[in-house]
Motif scaffolding. Sequence first.
Motif, PDB file in Angstrom:
ATOM      1  N   ARG A  36     -17.485  17.435  18.346  1.00 48.28           N
ATOM      2  CA  ARG A  36     -17.457  16.427  19.400  1.00 48.28           C
ATOM      3  C   ARG A  36     -17.717  17.069  20.765  1.00 48.28           C
ATOM      4  O   ARG A  36     -18.530  16.586  21.572  1.00 48.28           O
ATOM      5  CB  ARG A  36     -16.075  15.741  19.396  1.00 48.28           C
TER       6      ARG A  36
ATOM      7  N   GLU B 122     -21.453  18.453  20.910  1.00 49.02           N
ATOM      8  CA  GLU B 122     -22.550  17.499  20.776  1.00 49.02           C
ATOM      9  C   GLU B 122     -22.406  16.310  21.682  1.00 49.02           C
ATOM     10  O   GLU B 122     -23.395  15.653  22.030  1.00 49.02           O
ATOM     11  CB  GLU B 122     -22.675  17.049  19.314  1.00 49.02           C
ATOM     12  N   ASP B 123     -21.159  16.015  22.089  1.00 47.90           N
ATOM     13  CA  ASP B 123     -20.973  14.813  22.889  1.00 47.90           C
ATOM     14  C   ASP B 123     -20.004  15.093  24.040  1.00 47.90           C
ATOM     15  O   ASP B 123     -18.935  14.490  24.121  1.00 47.90           O
ATOM     16  CB  ASP B 123     -20.427  13.700  21.970  1.00 47.90           C
TER      17      ASP B 123
ATOM     18  N   GLN C 167     -18.034  14.875  27.358  1.00 47.29           N
ATOM     19  CA  GLN C 167     -17.766  13.680  28.138  1.00 47.29           C
ATOM     20  C   GLN C 167     -17.891  13.929  29.640  1.00 47.29           C
ATOM     21  O   GLN C 167     -18.298  13.060  30.378  1.00 47.29           O
ATOM     22  CB  GLN C 167     -16.342  13.172  27.855  1.00 47.29           C
TER      23      GLN C 167
ATOM     24  N   LYS D 236     -20.641  19.567  30.449  1.00 49.48           N
ATOM     25  CA  LYS D 236     -22.093  19.529  30.217  1.00 49.48           C
ATOM     26  C   LYS D 236     -22.765  20.695  30.928  1.00 49.48           C
ATOM     27  O   LYS D 236     -23.582  21.416  30.350  1.00 49.48           O
ATOM     28  CB  LYS D 236     -22.683  18.205  30.737  1.00 49.48           C
TER      29      LYS D 236
END
Lengths: 384, 249
Positions: free
Chosen positions: B228, B231-232, B234, B239
């Motif tokens: 999580r 790949e994702d 928040q 990032k």
Amino acid sequence: MTMPGNSAPAALHAPIDARDRPPSSVYGPVAWMRANLFNGWLSSGVTILFGYLIIRAAIGFVDWGFLNAIWTVPALPNGNPDPATCRAVRGTGACWAAVGDKWRFITFGRYPYDQQWRPGICIALFLSLYVMSAMRQFWRKELAFIWLGILTLIGVLMWGGVLGLRYVPQDEWGGLPITLILATFGLAFAFPLAVFVALGRRSTQMPAVKLICVLYVELIRGVPLVALLFMASVMLPLFLPSGMNIDKLLRAQIAIILFVGAYVAEVIRGGLQALPKGQAEAADALGLSYWQKTMRITLPQALRLVIPPLVNTFIGFFKDTSLVLIIGIFDLLTSGKTAMSDPTWQGSSTEIYIVMAIVYFGFCFAMSTYSRSVERKLDSAHNR
Amino acid sequence: MAEEAPAIVLDKVNKWYGTMHVLRDVTMNVAQKERVVVCGPSGSGKSTMIRCINRLEVHQEGRIVVDGTELTDDLRALDTIRREVGMVFQSFNLFPHLTILENCTLAPISVRKMPKAEAEELAMDFLRKVKIPEQAKKYPGQLSGGQQQRVAIARALCMKPKIMLFDEPTSALDPEMIKEVLDTMVSLADSGMTMVCVTHEMGFARMVADRVVFMDRGEIVESGTPTRMFEDPQTDRLKLFLSQILRGH
Ligand SMILES: Nc1ncnc2c1ncn2[C@@H]1O[C@H](COP(=O)(O)OP(=O)(O)O)[C@@H](O)[C@H]1O
Ligand SMILES: [Mg+2]
């Protein structure tokens, strides 16, 4: 065509092997001299000038010390040595007969003549104690007991009064045993003191202990040893309750211990400071207690780091023991100076100074040679 | 009941160096046998946090409970925790004046009062597990970085800790040695050890971590499963961090 490499015939390698050694023009004594002594006109001139001076001095010394020297003198009718031949060569030849006549006084001072075998044994005991302490196979707990035993034995021999030995009061002792006593006890007590002071000065948990250690080091370092010795011999008795009379040698010994302790403490603290912080942290993380961490991890490594400055301090302090001369303690230097004042041998002080310098040099050189060998051994054991 | 108690509790932990606020309300629980990877930019407080867990650093506010014992000024609590928590450092910190074997047996013998023979047997066991039993008689300076770090892991394991902390164990290593150390850590993870590991080795995180925690400027910004998180992400900060790491590799 075959691939060069693995299967290459041995002959191909021969010229390469021959070139493994550099030619003698860049390596070897001649090259060394050319690079260091005769590197240009100025350098060659200086080398030749100093070479000349050194050779002249060496020839002069050999003339004086050996060729023209007087080794023995005849006895006068009353049994005393006759210094006439020595007087005749004064200035051109050494009078080693003076040393031959005075060596027992220089070595043992005013210790009763017929009892001088006792301090003689003590010197041998000190030397064997040093040799044993220097050998690794003796580095175990029993060594502490050996020290205790030998030092007690030395006390018994020097004082006597038991086992049928005649009592010799301390103010009749003198010479080399006094120097060795001051140096050995000085180190044996100053070293542990210094370790505690160094640790105390780094303590973060106990500010009072830290303050005492800082004060001790700064106060002692700010005063010359001569002043400390004077204080110990003249002022201390004034402060002590009357009737309490600590012996003069002991007072000087305490002054020396305090003095050396402060210097050695700073050397050890430097070593502790230089250790990477990670060493103590790793010990903490493993759950070692403060004393386990100190005794097994930080202190051994710190001491290893400071062997050169430590030995430097020891050597300096060994020679500094001769300062007790000024408060009238009869160490090697004092007994030598007293020997020089013998009217029979007037004018032979150079010879006696040379002999004493050789004795001091022997001890100091042994210390520094030993420390270098320890360093080398530790280096090859732990690195690479 | 005892089974459910978390191995490590950090509750609103704050720490300052002088006036610099390096840990801000850090709150995190690590369950028994959980494997947590901590990542974040340099200077974000990862080392400080992990070092607070075995009290190499002292926190000023909040609560830290390790294996049911709260970290306070009480020295007995500190002893207990240091025995239960093993730590591996970025710079190995092996004791250079002791042999590999002595490095491993020192703490069991002097802290756990284990007989010497038993401690040596135990140490050899762990040295075999990290695959360097043949180096036991050498000194740390004679080993490569990767070997030294594996010895450091074995040394910590010899105290039979319940929790292992790793502070960037591979960042001081040459690339060809990273794998041997990571392999050791993977097999340690497989054995069910509770682990908190500061590392930027994302492959390692994916393989063993139950949870990845991302720190920035003294705070825990985001946490979740490795998949999580990677790949994702928040938050923008994560990032940005991930893009920098990927570019760097
Ligand atoms: N002993 C210290 N004294 C003062 N500041 C420190 C000390 N240790 C770390 N810091 C500072 O605290 C911050 C967090 O450091 P650290 O926990 O080592 O970060 P990270 O491990 O994430 O790189 C950094 O800004 C660092 O400069
Ligand atoms: Mg860090």
